[in-house]
Scaffold this motif. Structure first.
Motif, PDB file in Angstrom:
ATOM      1  N   CYS A 119      -2.739  -1.331  -3.754  1.00  0.00           N
ATOM      2  CA  CYS A 119      -3.698  -2.200  -3.062  1.00  0.00           C
ATOM      3  C   CYS A 119      -4.630  -2.887  -4.055  1.00  0.00           C
ATOM      4  O   CYS A 119      -4.903  -4.091  -3.939  1.00  0.00           O
ATOM      5  CB  CYS A 119      -4.541  -1.392  -2.075  1.00  0.00           C
ATOM      6  SG  CYS A 119      -3.726  -1.042  -0.503  1.00  0.00           S
ATOM      7  N   CYS A 159       0.810  -1.224   0.000  1.00  0.00           N
ATOM      8  CA  CYS A 159       0.000   0.000   0.000  1.00  0.00           C
ATOM      9  C   CYS A 159       0.844   1.274   0.000  1.00  0.00           C
ATOM     10  O   CYS A 159       1.830   1.379   0.726  1.00  0.00           O
ATOM     11  CB  CYS A 159      -0.893  -0.016   1.242  1.00  0.00           C
ATOM     12  SG  CYS A 159      -1.928   1.441   1.384  1.00  0.00           S
ATOM     13  N   TYR A 160       0.422   2.246  -0.809  1.00  0.00           N
ATOM     14  CA  TYR A 160       1.100   3.542  -0.868  1.00  0.00           C
ATOM     15  C   TYR A 160       0.728   4.447   0.309  1.00  0.00           C
ATOM     16  O   TYR A 160       1.389   5.444   0.562  1.00  0.00           O
ATOM     17  CB  TYR A 160       0.720   4.293  -2.148  1.00  0.00           C
ATOM     18  CG  TYR A 160       1.203   3.676  -3.439  1.00  0.00           C
ATOM     19  CD1 TYR A 160       2.449   3.067  -3.538  1.00  0.00           C
ATOM     20  CD2 TYR A 160       0.407   3.741  -4.588  1.00  0.00           C
ATOM     21  CE1 TYR A 160       2.890   2.529  -4.747  1.00  0.00           C
ATOM     22  CE2 TYR A 160       0.845   3.220  -5.799  1.00  0.00           C
ATOM     23  CZ  TYR A 160       2.077   2.611  -5.875  1.00  0.00           C
ATOM     24  OH  TYR A 160       2.512   2.097  -7.059  1.00  0.00           O
ATOM     25  N   GLU A 161      -0.373   4.129   0.976  1.00  0.00           N
ATOM     26  CA  GLU A 161      -0.846   5.033   2.022  1.00  0.00           C
ATOM     27  C   GLU A 161      -1.397   4.252   3.218  1.00  0.00           C
ATOM     28  O   GLU A 161      -2.624   4.146   3.397  1.00  0.00           O
ATOM     29  CB  GLU A 161      -1.916   5.969   1.449  1.00  0.00           C
ATOM     30  CG  GLU A 161      -2.137   7.206   2.285  1.00  0.00           C
ATOM     31  CD  GLU A 161      -2.867   8.286   1.492  1.00  0.00           C
ATOM     32  OE1 GLU A 161      -2.186   9.152   0.944  1.00  0.00           O
ATOM     33  OE2 GLU A 161      -4.110   8.235   1.404  1.00  0.00           O
ATOM     34  N   CYS A 198      -4.673   0.780   2.867  1.00  0.00           N
ATOM     35  CA  CYS A 198      -5.830   1.628   2.547  1.00  0.00           C
ATOM     36  C   CYS A 198      -6.896   0.870   1.752  1.00  0.00           C
ATOM     37  O   CYS A 198      -8.082   1.129   1.895  1.00  0.00           O
ATOM     38  CB  CYS A 198      -5.387   2.897   1.812  1.00  0.00           C
ATOM     39  SG  CYS A 198      -5.066   2.710   0.040  1.00  0.00           S
ATOM     40  N   GLY A 199      -6.452  -0.044   0.884  1.00  0.00           N
ATOM     41  CA  GLY A 199      -7.399  -0.822   0.096  1.00  0.00           C
ATOM     42  C   GLY A 199      -7.834  -0.165  -1.199  1.00  0.00           C
ATOM     43  O   GLY A 199      -8.530  -0.789  -2.007  1.00  0.00           O
ATOM     44  N   LEU A 200      -7.430   1.080  -1.432  1.00  0.00           N
ATOM     45  CA  LEU A 200      -7.958   1.828  -2.583  1.00  0.00           C
ATOM     46  C   LEU A 200      -6.890   2.395  -3.518  1.00  0.00           C
ATOM     47  O   LEU A 200      -7.210   2.843  -4.620  1.00  0.00           O
ATOM     48  CB  LEU A 200      -8.827   2.997  -2.081  1.00  0.00           C
ATOM     49  CG  LEU A 200     -10.111   2.590  -1.342  1.00  0.00           C
ATOM     50  CD1 LEU A 200     -10.763   3.821  -0.717  1.00  0.00           C
ATOM     51  CD2 LEU A 200     -11.080   1.894  -2.285  1.00  0.00           C
ATOM     52  N   CYS A 201      -5.634   2.424  -3.101  1.00  0.00           N
ATOM     53  CA  CYS A 201      -4.590   2.942  -4.005  1.00  0.00           C
ATOM     54  C   CYS A 201      -4.318   1.895  -5.098  1.00  0.00           C
ATOM     55  O   CYS A 201      -4.748   0.741  -4.986  1.00  0.00           O
ATOM     56  CB  CYS A 201      -3.325   3.277  -3.217  1.00  0.00           C
ATOM     57  SG  CYS A 201      -2.432   1.848  -2.582  1.00  0.00           S
TER      58      CYS A 201
HETATM   59 ZN    ZN Z   1      -3.281   1.274  -0.470  1.00  0.00          ZN
END
Ligand code: ZN
Length: 229
Positions: free
Chosen positions: A209, A193-195, A203-206
């Motif tokens: 992820c 994950c980047y964030e 985060c699940g959304l980058c």
């Molecule tokens: Zn992420």
């Protein structure tokens, strides 16, 4: 004596699998990571744990301040893209591209390899299911291999040819994960994950992820990492 290999190890799923492949091929692995001013230290923690778990002979973490150059959402205060579809991710070079990062990383790996007497460098780039980064393509890997043999004392004095190994280059994320599972890689130790969230979840959304989760889903396996969304 086993041949020595220098393996770029970011702490992510791809580089962990690459280290496991290099070990399975009998290389004595010298893992190399960079503290380059990335947004979070989580992936370096993963790199340290992976180097130990996957039997690297040693692990070197080099400091490079790419934040002084900036130009990427990973090294400057630029928002990380979230919730993009697979087609959008594949369509262009995103703002998470770090200018010339793999050239910078491979150059350091090459210098260390020359000192170690290693001729084999390993990098976990792949073009399928990737974010369209130009320094993840086979043309780049082939060009860097030519450079390695032209640009070094070891190369021009004929002490063996440098080879750049990119064993994942033609694999999908799902194929990479299956290969790693065969080699007993604990993906719970990796980080993509980047964030990372304040509570430690991904985060699940980058893009990282989303590509990772798609890979686990396609491989029919469950991802051991906890996600916030
Ligand atoms: Zn992420």
């Amino acid at each position: 004596m086993p041949a020595k290999g220098v393996v770029l190890l970011s702490g992510g799923l791809d580089s962990a699998t690459t280290l496991a492949i290099a070990r399975s091929q009998g290389y004595e692995c010298h893992a190399l990571s960079f503290e380059y001013g990335q947004r979070h230290a989580r992936e370096l923690e993963s790199a340290r744990r992976l180097a130990a778990a996957l039997g690297a002979k040693e692990h070197l973490v080099l400091r490079l301040d790419l934040r002084a150059i900036g130009g990427s959402a990973l090294t400057a205060d630029i928002e990380i893209p979230k919730g993009r579809g697979a087609e959008t991710i594949a369509a262009g070079i995103p703002i998470t591209y770090v200018p010339a990062r793999n050239t910078i990383f491979l150059s350091h790996a090459l210098a260390w390899a020359e000192v170690l007497g290693a001729r084999d460098l390993f990098i976990g780039v792949n073009v399928l299911d990737a974010s369209g980064y130009p320094d993840c393509r086979s043309e780049f890997i082939e060009a860097f291999e030519r450079l390695a043999n032209l640009a070094t004392k070891a190369g021009v004095e004929g002490h063996g040819r440098f080879r750049i190994h990119a064993p994942l280059i033609a694999l999908s994320k799902a194929e990479i994960i299956r290969r790693g599972v065969q080699l007993d890689v604990d993906y719970g130790l990796t980080w993509s994950c980047y964030e990372p969230q304040p509570d430690g979840r991904a985060c699940g959304l980058c893009d990282a992820c989303l590509l990772r989760r798609k890979g686990f889903a396609e491989a029919g396996l469950s991802d051991p990492l906890p996600y916030a969304a």
